[in-house]
Motif scaffolding. Sequence first.
Motif, short mmCIF file in Angstrom:
data_model
loop_
_atom_site.label_atom_id
_atom_site.label_comp_id
_atom_site.label_asym_id
_atom_site.label_seq_id
_atom_site.Cartn_x
_atom_site.Cartn_y
_atom_site.Cartn_z
N UNK A 134 -0.28 40.43 -20.87
CA UNK A 134 0.48 39.44 -20.09
C UNK A 134 1.78 39.12 -20.81
N UNK A 135 2.88 38.96 -20.07
CA UNK A 135 4.21 38.75 -20.64
C UNK A 135 4.44 37.29 -21.01
N UNK A 136 5.02 37.08 -22.19
CA UNK A 136 5.55 35.78 -22.59
C UNK A 136 4.55 34.66 -22.68
N UNK A 137 3.24 34.98 -22.85
CA UNK A 137 2.24 33.93 -22.89
C UNK A 137 1.88 33.60 -24.33
N UNK A 138 1.67 32.33 -24.57
CA UNK A 138 1.19 31.88 -25.86
C UNK A 138 -0.20 31.29 -25.65
N UNK A 139 -0.96 31.18 -26.75
CA UNK A 139 -2.31 30.68 -26.60
C UNK A 139 -3.19 31.73 -25.96
N UNK A 140 -3.95 31.34 -24.94
CA UNK A 140 -4.84 32.27 -24.27
C UNK A 140 -4.03 33.32 -23.53
N UNK A 141 -4.47 34.56 -23.62
CA UNK A 141 -3.77 35.63 -22.91
C UNK A 141 -4.75 36.74 -22.57
N UNK A 142 -4.65 37.31 -21.38
CA UNK A 142 -5.53 38.42 -20.99
C UNK A 142 -4.89 39.76 -21.32
N UNK A 143 -5.74 40.79 -21.44
CA UNK A 143 -5.28 42.17 -21.54
C UNK A 143 -6.15 43.03 -20.63
N UNK A 144 -5.55 44.09 -20.12
CA UNK A 144 -6.26 44.99 -19.23
C UNK A 144 -5.96 46.42 -19.66
N UNK A 145 -6.95 47.29 -19.52
CA UNK A 145 -6.73 48.67 -19.93
C UNK A 145 -7.50 49.65 -19.06
N UNK A 146 -6.96 50.87 -18.99
CA UNK A 146 -7.60 51.98 -18.28
C UNK A 146 -7.51 53.22 -19.16
N UNK A 147 -8.52 54.07 -19.07
CA UNK A 147 -8.52 55.35 -19.77
C UNK A 147 -9.06 56.42 -18.84
N UNK A 148 -8.48 57.60 -18.92
CA UNK A 148 -8.98 58.76 -18.19
C UNK A 148 -8.84 59.97 -19.10
#
Length: 649
Positions: A558-572
């Motif tokens: 997530x852009x420009x977030x402080x504190x709690x922040x999510x991340x997402x990923x994909x692999x193939x």
Amino acid sequence: MGATLGAMPLMMVQTGPAAAQDLTSFAIISGATLTNTGPTTIVGNIALSPGTSYTGSASVTQTGEVFVADAVAARQQDRLTTLYNFLAGRSTSSGGNLTGQNLGSRTLTPGIYNFDTSAFIAAGETLTLDAGGDPNAVFIFNIGSTLTAEAGAGVVLINDAQGGNVFYRVGSSATLHTTSQMQGQIVALTSITMNTGASLECGSAYARNGSVTLDTNTIQICTLAAQGFGVVAVDPLLSANQKAIAGALSDFVINGGVLPIEFAILAATQSPTELASSLSQLSGEVATGVAPMGLQAMDAFLDTALRSGRTGFIKMTPATELDAPIGLVGNDEAYAGKYGGSKYDTARLASRGDAASEGMALSFAAAQPMETRPWDIWAAGYGSRNTTDGDAGRGYHDRSSDNRGLAAGLNYAFNAATDVGVAVSWNEADFSLVGGFGSGTSDTVFVALRGRTVSERGYIQGALAFGQSDITTNRTLTIAGTDRLAGETSAQTMAAHVEAGYHMGMFTPFAGLRAKSITTDAYSETATSGTASFAMDFDRNTTTSLRTELGVAMQWPAEGMQGARPTFGLRAAWAHELASNDGGRASYQIIPGLSIPVSGATRDRDSLLLAANAGWSAMNGLYLDAGLNAEYSANTQDYGGSLTVSYRW
């Protein structure tokens, strides 16, 4: 009535220690007592079990040995049960129901004859068995209650009929009256009584639960001259696996081996369809599920351990020229690997729009001290389910396997770029072959060491893992009644994984190599119900796997977030299996010296790997991660997932 096979004698008359384990070397088997009156001649061994009383032995002239309530005698009772159940399960030939009819003064051709209740040969009359010139012809009489040969009654064999190929399965007791002369094996559930002068000129007296009573008699064992497995081994209607078993049995005989009656009678009396089913059950295919189950569990654990490593959870100390609060790095590999700090901090400096500022951002990131949270403890639940399609042409059955585990670990970050960790896990797994051809379970303790390091744009990570398993297998055979066989063994699994990638913005191409092996200790089956006549010994076996992976990963912080922040990923990724080996070898416990291959369904060498994850990091050091993964090949589907919670301090 049976398979059309080439003639091949499978049994020889044997006595003495070398033949003590061969059922057909026994002239008498009694489940209770053996009583003799008057001079009796016996050619063959004698077994009593569980009974122990043998009276009148001083009047018996015997060629052979006597086994009373010992392991040999108990084993023969076990095998007698198999023979009894097999005979009882044979389908009656067309026109073969003779309930209520006298067998005397009658001529019968080879077949299976049924009596709902009792059967008898009238006094002074003779039953003639005509083989029609086929020395392999088999005659089976399934009798619901009693068999009686009246005084002077007899059985005559003509046109190459063999006494060793004649069986009377008696639902209760058999009585041979004075001077009656019988041919064949009397297999009685309860007792057998031979009155004065009665004889079994070519046959045996087997009583499962009751006594055998003799009075001046003659009993002499003879050869079972039934069909062999030579023609079966090339039958185009059989699968490759079935042919392999038949071929091994045929080669054993050709090389001078003697098949026990439990095996010899299969080819002699079963139809091609029945024989194919028996050969599949005799294949020991259940053992081929052990290694895939163990390697699948290792994959699930190893993937969870590799995902546990931090990928840039670093808090920067503000410089005097930066008046804004410092952001928190989440699971952002690209920025953490390149800058050693948070995407937020370095991006703010670079956004000033000049080369000096951008350079200052990189210098700033490199100059900052390590965050005061180098430790990371985590726990995870994980599991996967695999289905592998069989191959009907080869005789391999579909297999499914599940595993579920709990893992925990501790990681330590040496600096912004490198961290290492240790992980442990308990895993429970199971597999099953479709159609009831076998199943298994395992309990495994895993341990792993992992590490990761990043450079300006690349990364490399690896792991070593070891597992110790306790394994059980189970299979059910319906060849002769219902036999349930279980095996217990242990296995050691080892694995190594190495992977390297290069960050290109949102995309990270990567390549990996995973090597695995599982060594299963030798083990033997025992009967949990029924008999162990078809139980197997499985050799120690090592199965190896070497797989390459080539793919791309994508990640969205997530852009420009402080504190709690999510991340997402994909692999193939595309995975290719470079090396693997077969399921090992096994032997039948009652056929010493015969080794057969054990074969079953295997994964296709090429597969597609897919994975997705979502994570959430908080300012207090808590991090949550959920992942899903799938594998697809021409004959395999594998689905798994994990949920990890970690705390960093």
